[in-house]
Design an enzyme around this catalytic site. Structure first.
Site, short mmCIF file in Angstrom:
data_model
loop_
_atom_site.label_atom_id
_atom_site.label_comp_id
_atom_site.label_asym_id
_atom_site.label_seq_id
_atom_site.Cartn_x
_atom_site.Cartn_y
_atom_site.Cartn_z
N TRP A 290 -3.67 2.19 16.10
CA TRP A 290 -2.97 0.93 15.85
C TRP A 290 -1.66 0.79 16.65
O TRP A 290 -0.94 1.76 16.83
CB TRP A 290 -2.61 0.82 14.38
N THR B 12 -1.85 5.25 7.08
CA THR B 12 -2.32 4.21 8.00
C THR B 12 -1.10 3.40 8.45
O THR B 12 -0.10 3.33 7.73
CB THR B 12 -3.38 3.32 7.32
P1 AMP Z 1 -8.39 1.93 9.97
O1 AMP Z 1 -7.73 1.84 8.65
O2 AMP Z 1 -7.52 2.50 11.03
O3 AMP Z 1 -9.72 2.61 9.85
O4 AMP Z 1 -8.68 0.46 10.47
C1 AMP Z 1 -9.41 -0.47 9.71
C2 AMP Z 1 -9.51 -1.78 10.45
O5 AMP Z 1 -10.24 -1.61 11.68
C3 AMP Z 1 -10.25 -2.87 9.72
O6 AMP Z 1 -9.44 -3.48 8.74
C4 AMP Z 1 -10.63 -3.78 10.86
O7 AMP Z 1 -9.54 -4.59 11.27
C5 AMP Z 1 -10.95 -2.80 11.97
N1 AMP Z 1 -12.40 -2.49 11.99
C6 AMP Z 1 -13.01 -1.41 11.48
N2 AMP Z 1 -14.34 -1.45 11.72
C7 AMP Z 1 -14.58 -2.59 12.39
C8 AMP Z 1 -15.76 -3.22 12.92
N3 AMP Z 1 -16.97 -2.67 12.83
N4 AMP Z 1 -15.61 -4.43 13.53
C9 AMP Z 1 -14.40 -5.00 13.65
N5 AMP Z 1 -13.25 -4.46 13.19
C10 AMP Z 1 -13.34 -3.27 12.56
#
Ligand code: AMP
Length: 546
Positions: free
Chosen positions: A445, A185
């Protein structure tokens, strides 16, 4: 005294064995990179996974070695996944959208010994090959063809490898805490960081993700994971699908709205999962085609906040229940899921609709707390209004990043997610902001720190802050707020151009806004929250945003 029950380690191979034995003829539909559909079933997937496990052994890949995949959601990828983890190797799923330097970094960091790749990614493999000396085998997940051999003479073909093996194979039994897979990540700064999952964490996650108050999955379902297998295992769906024995539709590279609408209608998909950007283009395509997406009873939206209008459209136009979920790579990814409780069904309909917008509540297996932003361990009031930093504990939550000696937990054992939210008395989470300095565009990201560092490298920029601005298509896009040096004649266009060749094109800010001063906190930090309040909507009304 111990209980007198059998002990069986929780292993990923058992998920597949279950599907192969009790759901043998349940179909798996898969789109190849050439756009052709291919039909197989769980028994075939399991037999080929066993052949694959033997083929990897023949390639001298041994227990604990990392094997990477650079592939779309397709049946070969699914087989290879189970072959890798099931045989005790570690499946490192790679996000092809990372730029080459990052790909090289993560492949070397994981010490990948082999890479399985779709033909689509052949140019990428050739571009990085010289820099990944530990990779001994390049295995193509497409049908053998001369063009691929010409471009990569040492290529092996997955189809050839499995054709040379029989399906006579017994999955090895080992400790359930053995590492099973690895996902990287983005970090706020520096290189990506790896989350290393175990067989135990994965199986427990699959069980809970399938529950009625999660995805409500069963053998009657036809599931379409649009979210890629390289994004936290397509949110664990290939594991949960085997656990319940449902039909799977794998969309391959065709993630555009028209292709997805066609898959849903052709294969009578009952549940699909993806980030809001995907649903945005699917809704446009569905409207154009006039389909009512009749088979689709529910969809899971996560990765970014689900816009209220999207949820309402699915509900009112398509009679499709949107399940809003929140999670992250470090949480396998399930953190919370939005399902109502019995008492909520008695509420006036508007209140029920409002409730469904939150990110939902933690299932069994996830503990969640919100702590004071200032003082890291004081819990805030759970009144649905007070905001705090979201921290997690649980069976499938990261303890430390791959290859790191140091724990990633707070002194009292919690993982800080970098998200800011409120929590109500019923456990429903409302994500309101992000403390981590990242922008999420279309599910990918972008580091704001990196954008700021580049801007600050321009001789006429005195200070710069990159923020996430709301965007109707990509959820968020970067906008740079900058202060020019005195006498500077720098224009917005020139500063945007300055990013060319310094960063991937899709990461370049959409806008630059020059201001006289950037607001600072008492300790001299840029007040990004204030900037988001002031400029977070600048892309909503601009013509190019639509
Ligand atoms: P990732 O590790 O790329 O899956 O990203 C995770 C991050 O995405 C979380 O820490 C949040 O900042 C954002 N995120 C994931 N799901 C949501 C959601 N339903 N609403 C708002 N932000 C989210």
């Amino acid at each position: 005294m111990h209980g007198r029950m059998m002990f069986q380690p929780l292993l990923i191979s058992d998920l597949l064995e279950h599907a192969a034995q009790y759901h043998a003829d349940t179909p798996i539909y898969s789109k190849n990179t050439n756009g052709q559909m291919y039909e197989t079933h769980w028994k075939n997937i399991a037999d080929n996974a066993k052949r694959g496990a033997k083929a990897f052994e023949a390639l001298k890949l041994g227990h604990g070695d990392c094997v990477a995949t650079l592939a779309w959601n397709n049946h070969r990828h699914l087989e290879a996944w189970y072959a890798i983890s099931g045989s005790g190797l570690i499946c490192h799923t790679i996000n092809p959208r990372l730029f080459p330097e990052q790909l090289i970094f993560i492949i070397n960091d994981a010490k990948d010994k082999a890479i399985l790749f779709d033909k689509t990614f052949l140019p990428l493999i050739n571009a990085i090959k010289a820099h990944i000396p530990l990779v001994k085998s390049f295995i193509c997940l497409d049908a053998p063809d001369a063009e691929i051999v010409k471009a990569l003479p040492e290529v092996l073909f997955y189809d050839d490898l499995i054709a040379a093996q029989s399906a006579e194979y017994t999955w090895p039994e080992f400790d359930e805490n053995t590492a099973s897979s690895l996902c990287y990540t983005s970090g706020t700064t520096g290189n990506p960081k790896g989350a290393l999952y175990s067989h135990r964490s994965t199986v427990l996650h699959s069980l809970v993700a399938s529950l009625p108050d999660s995805m409500n999955l069963s053998a009657k379902d036809i599931i379409l994971p649009v979210v890629p297998m390289f994004h936290v295992h397509a949110w664990g769906t290939p594991y949960s699908a085997a656990l319940v024995g449902c039909t799977v539709v794998l969309p391959g590279p065709g993630l555009d709205g028209d292709s997805l609408v066609k898959l849903i209608d052709d294969y009578k998909v009952t549940i699909a999962l993806g980030v809001p950007t995907i649903w945005q283009s699917l809704l446009v395509a569905a409207k154009q085609s006039g389909t009512k997406l009749e088979s689709l009873t529910r969809n899971v939206i996560g990765g970014s906040a689900c816009p209220p209008s999207m949820l309402a459209t699915f509900r009112d136009v398509y009679q499709c229940e949107t399940i809003h979920a929140w999670g992250m790579t470090e949480a396998s990814p399930l953190g919370t899921v939005n399902q109502p409780k019995a008492k909520h069904l008695l509420l006036p309909i508007e209140q029920q609709h409002k409730l469904r917008l939150s990110q939902g509540r933690p299932p069994f297996g996830v503990k969640l707390r919100l702590v004071d932003e200032e003082n890291g361990t004081n819990e805030v009031a759970y009144d649905g209004e007070t905001h705090g930093n979201v921290q997690l504990k649980g069976h499938w939550i990261i303890e430390r990043y791959f290859g790191k000696d140091q724990s990633s937990l707070t002194s009292d054992g919690w993982f800080d997610t970098g998200d800011i939210a409120s929590l109500d008395q019923d456990g429903y989470l409302h994500i309101s902001d992000r403390a981590k300095d990242l922008i999420k565009s279309g599910g990918e990201w972008i580091s704001s720190v990196e954008l700021e560092n580049i801007a600050m490298g321009h001789p006429e920029v005195a200070m710069a802050a990159a923020i996430a601005a709301t965007h109707p298509k990509w959820d968020e896009r970067p906008v740079l707020i900058a202060v020019k040096t005195p006498e500077s004649t720098l224009t917005e266009e020139a500063l945007i151009q300055y990013y060319n060749d310094k960063i991937a094109k899709w990461q370049i800010p959409d806008r630059v806004i020059f201001v006289d001063a950037i607001p600072l906190s008492g300790t001299g930090k840029m007040l990004k929250r204030k900037l988001r309040e002031d400029f977070g909507d600048v892309l909503l009304n601009s013509a190019e945003a639509i």
